[in-house]
Scaffold this motif. Structure first.
Motif, PDB file in Angstrom:
ATOM      1  N   PRO A 111     -42.358  19.384  14.116  1.00 18.43           N
ATOM      2  CA  PRO A 111     -42.425  20.648  14.842  1.00 18.43           C
ATOM      3  C   PRO A 111     -43.859  20.872  15.308  1.00 18.43           C
ATOM      4  O   PRO A 111     -44.775  21.010  14.496  1.00 18.43           O
ATOM      5  CB  PRO A 111     -42.018  21.684  13.787  1.00 18.43           C
ATOM      6  CG  PRO A 111     -42.294  21.040  12.486  1.00 18.43           C
ATOM      7  CD  PRO A 111     -42.301  19.564  12.663  1.00 18.43           C
ATOM      8  N   ASP A 152     -39.645  25.103  28.470  1.00 20.57           N
ATOM      9  CA  ASP A 152     -38.513  24.605  27.692  1.00 20.57           C
ATOM     10  C   ASP A 152     -37.863  23.418  28.407  1.00 20.57           C
ATOM     11  O   ASP A 152     -37.747  23.415  29.632  1.00 20.57           O
ATOM     12  CB  ASP A 152     -37.451  25.715  27.540  1.00 20.57           C
ATOM     13  CG  ASP A 152     -37.928  26.816  26.607  1.00 20.57           C
ATOM     14  OD1 ASP A 152     -39.077  26.737  26.142  1.00 20.57           O
ATOM     15  OD2 ASP A 152     -37.138  27.750  26.361  1.00 20.57           O
ATOM     16  N   LEU A 209     -43.095  28.195  14.636  1.00 18.08           N
ATOM     17  CA  LEU A 209     -41.650  27.969  14.767  1.00 18.08           C
ATOM     18  C   LEU A 209     -40.943  29.251  15.168  1.00 18.08           C
ATOM     19  O   LEU A 209     -41.221  30.312  14.622  1.00 18.08           O
ATOM     20  CB  LEU A 209     -41.085  27.442  13.442  1.00 18.08           C
ATOM     21  CG  LEU A 209     -41.455  25.999  13.128  1.00 18.08           C
ATOM     22  CD1 LEU A 209     -41.119  25.669  11.690  1.00 18.08           C
ATOM     23  CD2 LEU A 209     -40.728  25.056  14.071  1.00 18.08           C
ATOM     24  N   SER A 233     -37.214  14.591  22.012  1.00 18.23           N
ATOM     25  CA  SER A 233     -37.132  15.934  21.464  1.00 18.23           C
ATOM     26  C   SER A 233     -36.944  16.940  22.605  1.00 18.23           C
ATOM     27  O   SER A 233     -36.793  16.557  23.767  1.00 18.23           O
ATOM     28  CB  SER A 233     -38.421  16.238  20.681  1.00 18.23           C
ATOM     29  OG  SER A 233     -38.350  17.515  20.099  1.00 18.23           O
ATOM     30  N   ARG A 234     -36.933  18.218  22.244  1.00 22.97           N
ATOM     31  CA  ARG A 234     -36.889  19.298  23.246  1.00 22.97           C
ATOM     32  C   ARG A 234     -37.949  20.323  22.876  1.00 22.97           C
ATOM     33  O   ARG A 234     -38.333  20.426  21.715  1.00 22.97           O
ATOM     34  CB  ARG A 234     -35.524  20.000  23.239  1.00 22.97           C
ATOM     35  CG  ARG A 234     -34.353  19.137  23.618  1.00 22.97           C
ATOM     36  CD  ARG A 234     -33.103  19.983  23.740  1.00 22.97           C
ATOM     37  NE  ARG A 234     -33.150  20.902  24.873  1.00 22.97           N
ATOM     38  CZ  ARG A 234     -32.887  20.546  26.123  1.00 22.97           C
ATOM     39  NH1 ARG A 234     -32.556  19.306  26.389  1.00 22.97           N
ATOM     40  NH2 ARG A 234     -32.950  21.427  27.095  1.00 22.97           N
ATOM     41  N   THR A 235     -38.409  21.062  23.853  1.00 24.20           N
ATOM     42  CA  THR A 235     -39.290  22.186  23.518  1.00 24.20           C
ATOM     43  C   THR A 235     -38.533  23.485  23.727  1.00 24.20           C
ATOM     44  O   THR A 235     -37.701  23.597  24.647  1.00 24.20           O
ATOM     45  CB  THR A 235     -40.552  22.211  24.397  1.00 24.20           C
ATOM     46  OG1 THR A 235     -40.162  22.133  25.761  1.00 24.20           O
ATOM     47  CG2 THR A 235     -41.479  21.074  24.075  1.00 24.20           C
ATOM     48  N   ARG A 236     -38.814  24.430  22.819  1.00 23.76           N
ATOM     49  CA  ARG A 236     -38.218  25.773  22.947  1.00 23.76           C
ATOM     50  C   ARG A 236     -39.310  26.766  22.570  1.00 23.76           C
ATOM     51  O   ARG A 236     -39.943  26.627  21.524  1.00 23.76           O
ATOM     52  CB  ARG A 236     -37.024  25.879  21.978  1.00 23.76           C
ATOM     53  CG  ARG A 236     -36.045  26.988  22.333  1.00 23.76           C
ATOM     54  CD  ARG A 236     -34.658  26.655  21.766  1.00 23.76           C
ATOM     55  NE  ARG A 236     -34.687  26.362  20.347  1.00 23.76           N
ATOM     56  CZ  ARG A 236     -34.505  27.276  19.396  1.00 23.76           C
ATOM     57  NH1 ARG A 236     -34.297  28.528  19.707  1.00 23.76           N
ATOM     58  NH2 ARG A 236     -34.526  26.921  18.124  1.00 23.76           N
ATOM     59  N   VAL A 290     -42.528  25.161  21.320  1.00 20.68           N
ATOM     60  CA  VAL A 290     -42.553  24.346  20.096  1.00 20.68           C
ATOM     61  C   VAL A 290     -41.507  23.245  20.215  1.00 20.68           C
ATOM     62  O   VAL A 290     -40.395  23.475  20.692  1.00 20.68           O
ATOM     63  CB  VAL A 290     -42.237  25.222  18.852  1.00 20.68           C
ATOM     64  CG1 VAL A 290     -42.165  24.359  17.597  1.00 20.68           C
ATOM     65  CG2 VAL A 290     -43.292  26.299  18.686  1.00 20.68           C
ATOM     66  N   CYS A 291     -41.871  22.018  19.747  1.00 19.66           N
ATOM     67  CA  CYS A 291     -40.895  20.925  19.708  1.00 19.66           C
ATOM     68  C   CYS A 291     -39.924  21.179  18.573  1.00 19.66           C
ATOM     69  O   CYS A 291     -40.337  21.572  17.481  1.00 19.66           O
ATOM     70  CB  CYS A 291     -41.600  19.598  19.437  1.00 19.66           C
ATOM     71  SG  CYS A 291     -42.280  18.881  20.892  1.00 19.66           S
ATOM     72  N   ASP A 292     -38.642  20.901  18.808  1.00 21.30           N
ATOM     73  CA  ASP A 292     -37.688  21.217  17.745  1.00 21.30           C
ATOM     74  C   ASP A 292     -37.287  19.989  16.920  1.00 21.30           C
ATOM     75  O   ASP A 292     -36.277  19.990  16.257  1.00 21.30           O
ATOM     76  CB  ASP A 292     -36.465  21.937  18.316  1.00 21.30           C
ATOM     77  CG  ASP A 292     -35.646  21.014  19.206  1.00 21.30           C
ATOM     78  OD1 ASP A 292     -36.066  19.857  19.381  1.00 21.30           O
ATOM     79  OD2 ASP A 292     -34.612  21.466  19.714  1.00 21.30           O
ATOM     80  N   HIS A 293     -38.097  18.919  16.952  1.00 22.48           N
ATOM     81  CA  HIS A 293     -37.801  17.771  16.088  1.00 22.48           C
ATOM     82  C   HIS A 293     -38.066  18.163  14.639  1.00 22.48           C
ATOM     83  O   HIS A 293     -39.126  18.722  14.337  1.00 22.48           O
ATOM     84  CB  HIS A 293     -38.682  16.589  16.496  1.00 22.48           C
ATOM     85  CG  HIS A 293     -38.238  15.294  15.875  1.00 22.48           C
ATOM     86  ND1 HIS A 293     -38.510  14.972  14.570  1.00 22.48           N
ATOM     87  CD2 HIS A 293     -37.518  14.254  16.376  1.00 22.48           C
ATOM     88  CE1 HIS A 293     -37.993  13.784  14.308  1.00 22.48           C
ATOM     89  NE2 HIS A 293     -37.385  13.333  15.388  1.00 22.48           N
ATOM     90  N   PRO A 294     -37.124  17.886  13.706  1.00 22.86           N
ATOM     91  CA  PRO A 294     -37.288  18.373  12.333  1.00 22.86           C
ATOM     92  C   PRO A 294     -38.553  17.835  11.652  1.00 22.86           C
ATOM     93  O   PRO A 294     -39.189  18.540  10.870  1.00 22.86           O
ATOM     94  CB  PRO A 294     -36.025  17.861  11.621  1.00 22.86           C
ATOM     95  CG  PRO A 294     -35.437  16.826  12.523  1.00 22.86           C
ATOM     96  CD  PRO A 294     -35.856  17.158  13.906  1.00 22.86           C
TER      97      PRO A 294
END
Ligand code: ADP
Length: 359
Positions: A255, A262, A357, A242-245, A248-252
Motif C-alpha cells: 500500500p 484512480d 489508506l 495494482s490499482r490506485t484509489r 493509494v495503491c491497493d496492493h495488500p
C-alpha cells in the motif's frame, strides 16, 4: 571528430516501419549504443547511416552536410558488421590495406597506416597470417582495423562481438572503448545486450518497434526509466499489477501513496531495492529458490497471490528456501500505459501508511 544528426528518419519495408520517425544527435567523440530487442530497427538505422539502406523519409547529416542519399564509399563512415566477411585469399595485411589501395595511396603510406591499425587492435605481428588462421576474436579485430585504417569520422559497429564468448566479448569491448576514446571517434554501437550498452556507452538509445523509448546516459536509464519497457529491458525488475484509489495503491503487500488519478498501474522495484526478513504471519510470502552468484544471492519470493518477486541479498545472508518472509522495499516506480507516472520511496511507518489508506 564529427557530429551526426538524424532527423525524423523512417524506413518502410512493404507496409511495416522498421524505423519510424527517428531522431538523434550524436556529438563529437561520443559513443552511443543503440539497444533493443531483435527486430526493433537497430541494424536498419545503422545501415541507413552507413549508406547501405536508403531512408523512406528524413535526413541524415554529418557535420551539417546532408549525406542521406550518398553511397557508402562517399560517406565519412566506417562500418563493422557482425559477420566480418574478411577475404580468405588475402593475408591480414592485404585485407586491411585493400581500402587504401582503392584510394591509390603511396605504398609507404599504406604500410605505415596498416601497421598502425594492426598495432591499435593488438595484432602487430599478424600481418602475414591468412585470415583463416585466426581465431574468431582475432578476425573481428582485423575487421575493426580494416575500418579504422580508413580514418572514418564516424564508426558504426553492428553487434560486432555477438558471435564471441562472453570473456572475449568483454575484453574486445574494453579495447574498442579505449581505441574510440584515444581517437576521439564518434561511434554508434548496435547491441541487444544491456551489459554491453551499460559498459560502453556515453548515452544509450533504447529502441522498440523502430522508435525511441528513451535516450539517456546508462545510469539514468537504469535509475530513471521513463517507460515500463525500459525498466524491464535494462537490468532485473519486479513488476506488480495494482490499482490506485484516492492516491493509494491497493496492493495488500504494497500500500503506497501514489499521487496519480484512480486507475490501473504497474508497480516496479529492483531486486536490490527489495529487502526480506523472516515473518510468522500466516499470509507471509515464502522463499522459493536461492541462487548464489558469489557477489550476491538472488532470492525468488512467492507472494500469497501467486506472483513471484526477486530480491538481491548479501552473500552471507542466512536466508533459506521454504522460509516465510516479509518483503519490503526502499524505492519503486509506478507506470501507467507504459509511461512513468511516479517514482519514490514508500512511506516509512505503518502509522503513516494507516493515515494514507482509505477508510
Ligand atoms: P534489429 O537490428 O533491431 O534486430 P532490424 O533493423 O534488423 O532490427 O529489423 C527491423 C524490422 O525490419 C524487422 O521487423 C525486420 O524483419 C524488418 N526488416 C529488416 N530488413 C528487412 C528487409 N531487407 N526486408 C524486409 N524487412 C526487413
Amino acid at each position: 571528430m564529427a557530429h551526426l544528426a538524424i532527423e525524423s528518419v523512417s524506413k518502410l519495408f512493404g507496409t511495416t516501419f522498421a524505423v519510424n520517425d527517428f531522431s538523434l544527435e550524436v556529438g563529437d567523440g561520443e559513443l552511443v549504443c543503440l539497444l533493443g530487442p531483435s527486430g526493433s530497427g537497430k541494424s536498419t538505422l545503422l545501415r541507413m547511416i552507413g549508406g547501405f539502406e536508403r531512408p523512406s523519409g528524413g535526413t541524415i547529416r554529418i557535420d551539417a552536410r546532408d549525406v542521406t542519399n550518398l553511397p557508402p564509399e562517399r560517406r565519412p563512415t566506417g562500418m563493422v558488421f557482425q559477420s566480418h566477411a574478411l577475404w580468405t585469399h588475402m593475408d591480414v595485411f592485404n585485407n586491411i590495406a585493400f581500402g587504401l589501395k582503392l584510394r591509390r595511396l603511396p605504398k609507404s603510406e599504406i604500410r605505415a597506416r596498416v601497421e598502425n591499425a594492426l598495432d591499435m587492435v593488438g595484432l602487430a605481428d599478424y600481418g602475414r597470417r591468412m585470415t583463416t588462421q585466426l581465431s574468431g576474436g582475432q578476425q573481428q579485430r582485423v575487421a575493426l582495423a580494416r575500418s579504422l585504417v580508413l580514418e572514418p569520422k564516424i564508426l558504426l559497429l553492428d553487434e560486432p562481438f555477438a558471435s564471441l564468448d562472453q570473456h572475449l566479448r568483454e575484453r574486445l569491448r574494453e579495447e574498442v572503448r579505449d581505441i574510440q576514446q584515444r581517437l576521439g571517434i564518434t561511434t554508434l554501437f548496435v547491441t541487444h545486450g544491456q551489459d554491453e550498452a551499460l559498459a560502453l556507452a556515453d548515452r544509450i538509445v533504447v529502441m522498440r518497434d523502430g522508435r525511441t523509448e528513451q535516450i539517456a546516459p546508462p545510469s539514468t536509464i537504469y535509475r530513471q526509466p521513463q517507460t515500463a519497457f525500459v525498466a524491464g529491458f535494462i537490468g532485473s525488475m519486479n513488476f506488480v499489477q495494482s490499482r490506485t484509489r484516492n492516491g493509494v495503491c491497493d496492493h495488500p503487500l504494497f500500500p503506497l501513496a501514489v499521487p496519480v488519478d484512480d486507475g490501473p498501474v504497474t508497480l516496479a522495484t529492483r531486486p536490490e531495492a527489495l529487502t526480506i526478513r523472516p515473518s510468522d504471519r500466516a499470509d507471509a510470502a515464502r522463499v522459493h529458490r536461492i541462487v548464489d552468484f558469489g557477489t550476491h544471492k538472488m532470492v525468488d519470493v512467492d507472494l500469497a497471490d501467486g506472483s513471484r518477486l526477486k530480491a538481491m541479498v548479501a552473500p552471507d545472508d542466512r536466508i533459506e528456501a521454504g522460509m516465510k518472509v516479509e518483503p519490503s522495499f526502499t524505492s519503486f516506480f509506478v507506470f501507467r500505459d507504459n509511461t512513468l507516472v511516479h517514482q519514490g520511496a514508500p512511506a516509512r511507518t505503518s502509522a503513516e501508511l494507516g493515515r494514507l489508506l482509505p477508510v
